[in-house]
Each structure stands twice: as C-alpha cells, then as structure tokens.
Design a protein around this motif. Structure first.
Motif, mmCIF file in Angstrom:
data_model
loop_
_atom_site.group_PDB
_atom_site.id
_atom_site.type_symbol
_atom_site.label_atom_id
_atom_site.label_comp_id
_atom_site.label_asym_id
_atom_site.label_seq_id
_atom_site.Cartn_x
_atom_site.Cartn_y
_atom_site.Cartn_z
ATOM 1 N N LEU A 1 0.857 -1.177 0.000
ATOM 2 C CA LEU A 1 0.000 0.000 0.000
ATOM 3 C C LEU A 1 0.894 1.228 0.000
ATOM 4 N N LEU A 2 0.837 1.995 -1.093
ATOM 5 C CA LEU A 2 1.624 3.223 -1.228
ATOM 6 C C LEU A 2 0.726 4.420 -0.945
ATOM 7 N N MET A 3 1.140 5.243 -0.001
ATOM 8 C CA MET A 3 0.394 6.448 0.373
ATOM 9 C C MET A 3 1.317 7.649 0.168
ATOM 10 N N TYR A 4 0.880 8.620 -0.629
ATOM 11 C CA TYR A 4 1.763 9.753 -0.868
ATOM 12 C C TYR A 4 0.977 11.043 -1.131
ATOM 13 N N LEU B 1 -2.509 3.905 -3.246
ATOM 14 C CA LEU B 1 -2.506 2.870 -4.271
ATOM 15 C C LEU B 1 -2.168 1.523 -3.646
ATOM 16 N N ARG B 2 -2.963 0.523 -3.964
ATOM 17 C CA ARG B 2 -2.714 -0.835 -3.469
ATOM 18 C C ARG B 2 -2.250 -1.693 -4.635
ATOM 19 N N PHE B 3 -1.033 -2.258 -4.496
ATOM 20 C CA PHE B 3 -0.409 -3.029 -5.568
ATOM 21 C C PHE B 3 -0.679 -4.521 -5.374
ATOM 22 N N SER B 4 -0.919 -5.210 -6.475
ATOM 23 C CA SER B 4 -1.154 -6.652 -6.418
ATOM 24 C C SER B 4 0.120 -7.373 -5.989
ATOM 25 N N GLU B 5 -0.037 -8.595 -5.493
ATOM 26 C CA GLU B 5 1.117 -9.352 -5.013
ATOM 27 C C GLU B 5 2.124 -9.631 -6.113
ATOM 28 N N ASP B 6 1.649 -9.800 -7.356
ATOM 29 C CA ASP B 6 2.589 -10.065 -8.449
ATOM 30 C C ASP B 6 3.260 -8.796 -8.953
ATOM 31 N N GLY B 7 2.877 -7.622 -8.422
ATOM 32 C CA GLY B 7 3.528 -6.371 -8.788
ATOM 33 C C GLY B 7 3.249 -5.878 -10.182
ATOM 34 N N LYS B 8 2.182 -6.368 -10.815
ATOM 35 C CA LYS B 8 1.897 -5.981 -12.195
ATOM 36 C C LYS B 8 0.739 -4.994 -12.327
ATOM 37 N N SER B 9 0.024 -4.758 -11.255
ATOM 38 C CA SER B 9 -1.113 -3.837 -11.334
ATOM 39 C C SER B 9 -1.347 -3.194 -9.973
ATOM 40 N N ALA B 10 -2.129 -2.118 -9.985
ATOM 41 C CA ALA B 10 -2.464 -1.424 -8.742
ATOM 42 C C ALA B 10 -3.759 -0.656 -8.951
ATOM 43 N N SER B 11 -4.421 -0.364 -7.869
ATOM 44 C CA SER B 11 -5.641 0.436 -7.935
ATOM 45 C C SER B 11 -5.742 1.271 -6.672
ATOM 46 N N GLY B 12 -6.481 2.380 -6.759
ATOM 47 C CA GLY B 12 -6.613 3.225 -5.588
ATOM 48 C C GLY B 12 -7.438 4.461 -5.872
ATOM 49 N N GLY C 1 -2.393 17.366 -3.511
ATOM 50 C CA GLY C 1 -3.299 16.231 -3.414
ATOM 51 C C GLY C 1 -2.717 15.096 -2.608
ATOM 52 N N TYR C 2 -3.524 14.058 -2.464
ATOM 53 C CA TYR C 2 -3.129 12.869 -1.712
ATOM 54 C C TYR C 2 -3.672 11.648 -2.451
ATOM 55 N N CYS C 3 -2.886 10.557 -2.449
ATOM 56 C CA CYS C 3 -3.265 9.354 -3.192
ATOM 57 C C CYS C 3 -2.876 8.104 -2.402
ATOM 58 N N GLY D 1 -6.383 24.569 -4.606
ATOM 59 C CA GLY D 1 -6.203 25.007 -5.978
ATOM 60 C C GLY D 1 -7.111 24.288 -6.954
ATOM 61 N N ARG D 2 -7.501 23.064 -6.593
ATOM 62 C CA ARG D 2 -8.429 22.300 -7.429
ATOM 63 C C ARG D 2 -9.086 21.224 -6.567
ATOM 64 N N VAL D 3 -10.386 21.273 -6.455
ATOM 65 C CA VAL D 3 -11.095 20.319 -5.596
ATOM 66 C C VAL D 3 -11.742 19.244 -6.466
ATOM 67 N N THR D 4 -11.074 18.106 -6.574
ATOM 68 C CA THR D 4 -11.610 16.949 -7.306
ATOM 69 C C THR D 4 -11.189 15.675 -6.576
ATOM 70 N N TYR D 5 -11.864 14.590 -6.888
ATOM 71 C CA TYR D 5 -11.479 13.289 -6.344
ATOM 72 C C TYR D 5 -11.865 12.217 -7.349
ATOM 73 N N GLY D 6 -11.197 11.056 -7.219
ATOM 74 C CA GLY D 6 -11.479 9.994 -8.175
ATOM 75 C C GLY D 6 -10.708 8.731 -7.865
ATOM 76 N N GLU D 7 -10.614 7.863 -8.854
ATOM 77 C CA GLU D 7 -9.937 6.588 -8.688
ATOM 78 C C GLU D 7 -8.954 6.359 -9.829
ATOM 79 N N MET D 8 -7.996 5.468 -9.589
ATOM 80 C CA MET D 8 -6.953 5.182 -10.566
ATOM 81 C C MET D 8 -6.717 3.686 -10.658
#
Length: 216
Positions: free
Chosen positions: A154-157, A182-193, A178-180, A200-207
């Motif tokens: 779990l990467l938090m930055y 991301l949770r990476f899969s065990e095989d290290g090939k994908s992530a989502s968050g 901003g703040y993000c 300066g800009r108020v938005t939120y979403g997913e990646m």
C-alpha cells in the motif's frame, strides 16, 4: 523528478544497520588476522601505520560500499524483501483515471470523466519519487509511506500538481496539492486506488495502474 525520503511502516531500519554492522565486525576480525587487502598493501609500504589507520579506513570503506549496495540493489532481492517485509513498487505504469466528483468538475449530466497518463516510481530502500504525467499536467510526490497490506503493498503519498501552460489558459487549471493511496497486487503488475485534490483544485477519483514491461 527529485526523490525524497519515505517511511516503511512497521519496519525498523535500525535492524538493517545492525546487520551491516555485524558484517563489518566480521571484516574487522579478518583484518585482525592481517587479511585486510588494504592493510597488507600499506604494511608493505608503511609498516608502522598498520596498527590503526588501515583497519579504520578499510572498515569505513566497507560500510559505505555495503550500505550503498543494499540501498540501491540488495533490498530488491526476493530473500531480503521476504525476510524484512519490503515491497518493491518501482517501475513505469500506465494509468487509467476516473474523476468522480464533485459535480461541478464533471461534464454536463454528471458522468464520471475519464483521463489517462503514465506514472514513474523510483524507489530505493531510503528514498522514493512518484512522477505522474498526463496531457494537461504532471505531479511530483512530496512525502510517502509504504506498508504491507495482507501481502500486498500500500503506497500512500502526497503530491504537488503543475498544469501545463495550455491547460492553465484554456481550462483554467491551477497548481494544487493532493493525496493518493494505491494498493499493488502481489505479483507487482497492477495497482488500484483513489486520490483527491485540494488547495487550488477540488476533485477526487480513482486510478488503475498497469505495469509497463520494457523487456517486450
């Protein structure tokens, strides 16, 4: 992109220094038996110096080399990562992002807005840097932490985003923070968050991230 220090949660870096120090102690024992290469060389040239300086210099050089090698490369080794609970999230990733809100940041009708980009993560044992680039802006991490989450990383930055000149004038985008997470899969090939922007800009979403394999 400038890399910066980051935290590895639930991990004591002091243990690593202890192990490196143990390695240096073993080397010092070898030096005491006159096996140090630098000591042998200096002994032949300046016999009276062998008592202190060569051992100290050899130990200092050995520690610097071992620490540099561990920080840059050894920590990525599968054995080290399993033994100490490290996660390697470095690499280049394609990003599929979705802006979910607020309503005023979405197209008419309130449908989520899709966007795409690439992110590059530089990671060493002590430093990390996260650089996200899209068609309209790029962001750079300011602080970060990595922790184990049920075997996954779990990467938090936090980050600072700088819009391109055209995006500033045509779309009215502003520099923002901003703040993000991301949770990476065990095989290290994908992530989502998810992420959110403010100041300066108020938005939120997913990646969703997919690793780019440069070997193919």
């Amino acid at each position: 992109m400038s890399d910066h220090e980051y935290s590895i949660l639930d991990h004591d870096r002091g243990r690593i220094f202890q192990y490196i120090g143990t390695g240096i102690t073993i080397l010092a024992t070898l030096y005491a038996a006159s096996w140090g290469l630098l000591g042998q060389l200096v002994t032949r040239i300046f016999p009276s110096v062998w008592g202190f300086v060569p051992k100290t210099l050899d130990s200092g050089v050995a520690f610097a080399v071992l620490y540099f090698a561990f920080n840059r490369w050894f920590w990525r080794n599968w054995v080290c990562r399993k033994l100490f609970g490290f996660h390697n999230v470095s690499g280049e990733w394609s990003v599929a992002g979705t802006t979910l809100g607020p309503a005023e940041a979405l197209p008419q009708g309130g449908e989520p807005r899709q966007w795409a980009g690439n992110v590059k993560i530089n990671q060493q044992w002590t430093k990390i840097g996260v650089h996200l680039r899209t068609k309209t802006s790029e962001s750079f991490s300011l602080s970060a932490a990595v922790k184990d989450h049920d075997g996954e990383a779990l990467l938090m930055y936090s980050y600072s985003n700088e819009p391109a000149a055209r995006a500033r004038t045509a779309d009215g985008l502003q520099v923002h923070r901003g703040y993000c997470e991301l949770r990476f899969s065990e095989d290290g090939k994908s992530a989502s968050g998810w992420y959110f922007n403010n100041m300066g800009r108020v938005t939120y979403g997913e990646m969703a991230l997919t690793k780019i394999d440069r070997r193919t």
